[in-house]
Design a protein around this motif. Sequence first.
Motif, mmCIF file in Angstrom:
data_model
loop_
_atom_site.group_PDB
_atom_site.id
_atom_site.type_symbol
_atom_site.label_atom_id
_atom_site.label_comp_id
_atom_site.label_asym_id
_atom_site.label_seq_id
_atom_site.Cartn_x
_atom_site.Cartn_y
_atom_site.Cartn_z
ATOM 1 N N ASP A 1 0.766 -1.348 -0.124
ATOM 2 C CA ASP A 1 0.023 -0.094 0.103
ATOM 3 C C ASP A 1 0.865 1.209 -0.195
ATOM 4 O O ASP A 1 0.237 2.527 -0.001
ATOM 5 C CB ASP A 1 -0.937 0.065 1.341
ATOM 6 N N TYR A 2 2.236 1.262 0.151
ATOM 7 C CA TYR A 2 3.098 2.299 0.199
ATOM 8 C C TYR A 2 2.805 3.438 -0.708
ATOM 9 O O TYR A 2 2.610 4.569 -0.541
ATOM 10 C CB TYR A 2 4.416 1.806 0.148
ATOM 11 N N GLY A 3 2.656 3.057 -2.111
ATOM 12 C CA GLY A 3 2.432 3.841 -3.143
ATOM 13 C C GLY A 3 0.995 4.702 -3.028
ATOM 14 O O GLY A 3 1.013 5.778 -3.159
ATOM 15 N N GLN A 4 -0.116 3.951 -2.530
ATOM 16 C CA GLN A 4 -1.373 4.524 -2.524
ATOM 17 C C GLN A 4 -1.272 5.642 -1.231
ATOM 18 O O GLN A 4 -1.939 6.569 -1.523
ATOM 19 C CB GLN A 4 -2.294 3.417 -2.329
ATOM 20 N N VAL A 5 -0.714 5.017 -0.247
ATOM 21 C CA VAL A 5 -0.789 5.986 1.036
ATOM 22 C C VAL A 5 0.161 7.232 0.809
ATOM 23 O O VAL A 5 -0.408 8.326 1.104
ATOM 24 C CB VAL A 5 -0.205 5.160 2.111
ATOM 25 N N THR A 6 1.405 7.238 0.135
ATOM 26 C CA THR A 6 1.979 8.477 -0.048
ATOM 27 C C THR A 6 1.264 9.306 -1.146
ATOM 28 O O THR A 6 1.475 10.604 -1.088
ATOM 29 C CB THR A 6 3.372 8.091 -0.819
ATOM 30 N N ALA A 7 0.681 8.728 -2.072
ATOM 31 C CA ALA A 7 0.122 9.510 -3.131
ATOM 32 C C ALA A 7 -1.235 10.273 -2.602
ATOM 33 O O ALA A 7 -1.437 11.462 -2.683
ATOM 34 C CB ALA A 7 -0.631 8.748 -4.329
ATOM 35 N N LEU A 8 -1.639 9.559 -1.368
ATOM 36 C CA LEU A 8 -3.115 10.034 -0.747
ATOM 37 C C LEU A 8 -2.377 11.170 0.190
ATOM 38 O O LEU A 8 -2.838 12.455 0.275
ATOM 39 C CB LEU A 8 -3.607 9.183 0.135
ATOM 40 N N GLN A 9 -1.086 11.086 0.722
ATOM 41 C CA GLN A 9 -0.461 12.214 1.425
ATOM 42 C C GLN A 9 -0.064 13.551 0.637
ATOM 43 O O GLN A 9 -0.484 14.572 1.192
ATOM 44 C CB GLN A 9 0.932 11.768 2.030
ATOM 45 N N LEU A 10 0.533 13.351 -0.520
ATOM 46 C CA LEU A 10 0.504 14.250 -1.441
ATOM 47 C C LEU A 10 -0.552 15.239 -1.963
ATOM 48 O O LEU A 10 -0.567 16.501 -1.972
ATOM 49 C CB LEU A 10 1.260 13.955 -2.865
ATOM 50 N N ARG A 11 -1.843 14.354 -1.978
ATOM 51 C CA ARG A 11 -3.107 15.049 -2.384
ATOM 52 C C ARG A 11 -3.441 15.906 -1.081
ATOM 53 O O ARG A 11 -4.080 16.860 -1.205
ATOM 54 C CB ARG A 11 -4.093 14.055 -2.802
ATOM 55 N N CYS A 12 -3.385 15.257 0.112
ATOM 56 C CA CYS A 12 -3.967 15.653 1.260
ATOM 57 C C CYS A 12 -3.204 16.825 2.156
ATOM 58 O O CYS A 12 -3.687 17.743 2.713
ATOM 59 C CB CYS A 12 -4.359 14.795 2.578
ATOM 60 N N PHE A 13 -1.909 16.765 1.745
ATOM 61 C CA PHE A 13 -0.954 17.643 2.478
ATOM 62 C C PHE A 13 0.099 18.063 1.306
ATOM 63 O O PHE A 13 1.254 18.041 1.520
ATOM 64 C CB PHE A 13 0.072 17.083 3.680
#
Length: 198
Positions: A1-13
Amino acid sequence: DYGQVTALQLRCFPGMKPWSETQFANVLSTFPEGQLCIQYGKKIIASSCSLVINFEEYSENSSWNELTDNGNISNHDKYGDTLYGMEIMVDPEYRGMKLSRRLYDARKDLARKLNLKRIIIGGRLPNYYKYAATLSIDEYVEKVTNRSIYDPVLTAQLSNGFSLRRVLPDYLPNDKESRGYATLLEWTNYNFEPKKRD
């Protein structure tokens, strides 16, 4: 899930650095039950990360880096009394669906299951930059608390049963939207049973 979580971080923060692979692996291996996500189909649309600490060992002014060992959580203490919420995020496309409430409720369930005294969180103030020229941080927090200003993080935390303890300067210095500030909030586990001494 690393790629999905870091992509979500970039969208959120936006503008903030996402997890490194080392941090992500450390968090998952150290305290897997404290890392939660919500999926829609196979897509991660919300997540939260936590660790357990002995809060008395830290200052109320401790930074995120101090409380999380720079996001590596090697300071996780399975004998601690406090669940520290190090991150929570919801995909902007899925906001307004009470997903953060579900994550906060899951954290409360975990605190009860582990018989922890409290949950402590340091909450960003992502709308503060819009008011920083005219309001001090204390004025801004007071207006959010009395509901005359909406802040997507603090407003949600207060409505999820957290109480405000203090304003934290330099909590996340690279958080430009919050001007580095955060609020320290607490949820008390009323079912907490003090551990008996031998």
